[in-house]
Design a protein around this motif. Sequence first.
Motif, short mmCIF file in Angstrom:
data_model
loop_
_atom_site.label_atom_id
_atom_site.label_comp_id
_atom_site.label_asym_id
_atom_site.label_seq_id
_atom_site.Cartn_x
_atom_site.Cartn_y
_atom_site.Cartn_z
N CYS A 53 1.14 -1.40 -0.08
CA CYS A 53 0.35 -0.12 0.16
C CYS A 53 0.82 1.45 0.45
N PRO A 54 1.49 1.56 -1.23
CA PRO A 54 2.22 3.24 -1.09
C PRO A 54 1.75 4.67 -1.24
N LYS A 55 2.34 5.02 -0.35
CA LYS A 55 1.31 6.23 0.04
C LYS A 55 1.14 7.28 -1.36
N THR A 56 -0.20 7.49 -0.67
CA THR A 56 -0.48 8.27 -1.85
C THR A 56 -0.14 9.86 -2.14
N LYS A 57 -0.53 10.53 -3.46
CA LYS A 57 0.13 12.30 -2.92
C LYS A 57 -0.06 12.93 -1.55
N CYS A 58 -1.50 13.27 -1.58
CA CYS A 58 -1.92 13.65 -0.57
C CYS A 58 -1.12 13.08 0.76
N GLN A 59 -1.65 11.32 0.91
CA GLN A 59 -0.63 11.24 2.31
C GLN A 59 1.00 11.35 2.02
N GLN A 60 1.80 11.33 1.14
CA GLN A 60 3.36 11.74 1.30
C GLN A 60 3.07 13.87 1.83
N GLU A 61 2.57 13.99 0.75
CA GLU A 61 2.60 15.68 1.56
C GLU A 61 2.36 15.85 2.58
N ARG A 62 1.45 15.27 2.97
CA ARG A 62 1.00 15.52 4.62
C ARG A 62 2.02 15.17 5.30
N ASP A 63 2.15 13.88 5.17
CA ASP A 63 3.56 13.76 6.28
C ASP A 63 5.07 14.61 5.65
N GLY A 93 2.50 27.46 11.65
CA GLY A 93 1.88 27.04 11.18
C GLY A 93 2.30 27.26 9.81
N SER A 94 2.79 25.21 9.19
CA SER A 94 3.05 25.57 7.99
C SER A 94 1.20 24.31 7.72
N PHE A 95 0.74 24.80 6.08
CA PHE A 95 -0.31 24.24 5.28
C PHE A 95 -0.44 22.57 5.52
N ILE A 96 -0.75 22.02 6.67
CA ILE A 96 -1.03 20.17 6.21
C ILE A 96 -2.11 19.21 5.53
N PRO A 97 -2.10 18.90 4.10
CA PRO A 97 -3.26 18.86 3.67
C PRO A 97 -4.00 18.03 4.24
N GLN A 98 -5.25 17.48 4.18
CA GLN A 98 -6.38 16.61 4.46
C GLN A 98 -6.28 16.18 3.77
N CYS A 99 -6.63 14.42 4.21
CA CYS A 99 -6.74 13.28 2.89
C CYS A 99 -7.63 12.53 4.08
N ASP A 100 -8.36 12.04 3.32
CA ASP A 100 -10.03 11.52 3.55
C ASP A 100 -9.20 9.74 3.76
N MET A 101 -9.87 9.01 4.15
CA MET A 101 -9.47 7.00 4.67
C MET A 101 -8.75 6.29 3.50
N GLY A 129 -6.47 7.66 1.17
CA GLY A 129 -6.12 8.31 0.66
C GLY A 129 -5.84 9.31 -0.22
N ASN A 130 -7.06 9.97 -0.23
CA ASN A 130 -7.78 11.00 -1.43
C ASN A 130 -7.49 12.55 -0.94
N TYR A 131 -7.53 13.62 -1.69
CA TYR A 131 -7.36 14.61 -1.04
C TYR A 131 -8.64 15.22 -0.49
N ASN A 132 -9.25 15.43 0.88
CA ASN A 132 -9.86 15.88 0.87
C ASN A 132 -10.95 16.84 0.08
N PRO A 133 -12.19 16.95 -0.73
CA PRO A 133 -12.83 17.93 -1.25
C PRO A 133 -12.32 19.63 -0.77
N ASP A 188 -8.80 19.65 -6.02
CA ASP A 188 -10.00 18.62 -7.54
C ASP A 188 -8.76 17.38 -6.85
N SER A 189 -8.89 16.69 -8.21
CA SER A 189 -8.33 14.70 -7.38
C SER A 189 -6.68 15.23 -7.10
N THR A 190 -6.54 16.03 -7.33
CA THR A 190 -4.76 16.31 -7.15
C THR A 190 -4.18 16.98 -6.57
N GLY A 191 -5.54 17.81 -5.63
CA GLY A 191 -4.76 18.72 -4.69
C GLY A 191 -5.27 19.78 -5.49
#
Length: 199
Positions: free
Chosen positions: A132-142, A151-159, A161-165, A179-182
């Motif tokens: 289960c390799p990490k998704t783009k959202c999970q990689q950016e969040r981590d 104060g840095s921005f942390i992307p929010q991912c769903d269950m 691993g996709n970007y929350n809309p 969108d789906s690519t963040g």
Amino acid sequence: MAQHLTGVFIPQCDADGNYKPVQCSGSTGYCWCVNSMGQEVAGTKNPPGRPPSNCVAAAPPKTKCEQERDSAIAKGMPGVFIPECDADGNYKPVQCSGSTGYCWCVNNMGQQIAGTNTPPGQPQPNCVAAACPKTKCQQERDNAMVKHLTGSFIPQCDMQGNYNPLQCWGSTGYCWCVDSTGQQTAGTKTPPGHPPPNC
């Protein structure tokens, strides 16, 4: 056969050493179909006196793993790698070479997952994480969380691993749609104190 037990079931094998599609019990007279692992195919058992079922139609075709395993066994070459398949005929997540002792993770096509090869004597690789390799959202969040920048921005991912809309920046209070690519959707950014956009 070595047990010499009266009435014990003796599997029938073909010339290549594989299970014959039709298996019959000499003591009971029942016949049934089996798959390549010798497991009974449900709904194919016939009582004595009735012809055996059409086992060619009943037996599902061999999977890629089963075909590769049977081919490797048929070669009978010392040291040849024999894939391990599960009860459904799929590749087991961990594969090991009996001759070298190395183990590694594979995907559902039996292809080795890079970076999972472990030498003999080492614990087997954790193939659940590797599969289960990490998704783009999970990689950016981590990555954002590892930096620990206040104060840095942390992307929010769903269950999955996709970007929350809807994405919101906690330190600034701004929210926007992605969108789906963040990527931010134009015209959706709302300032603090305003209702977030309907993504």
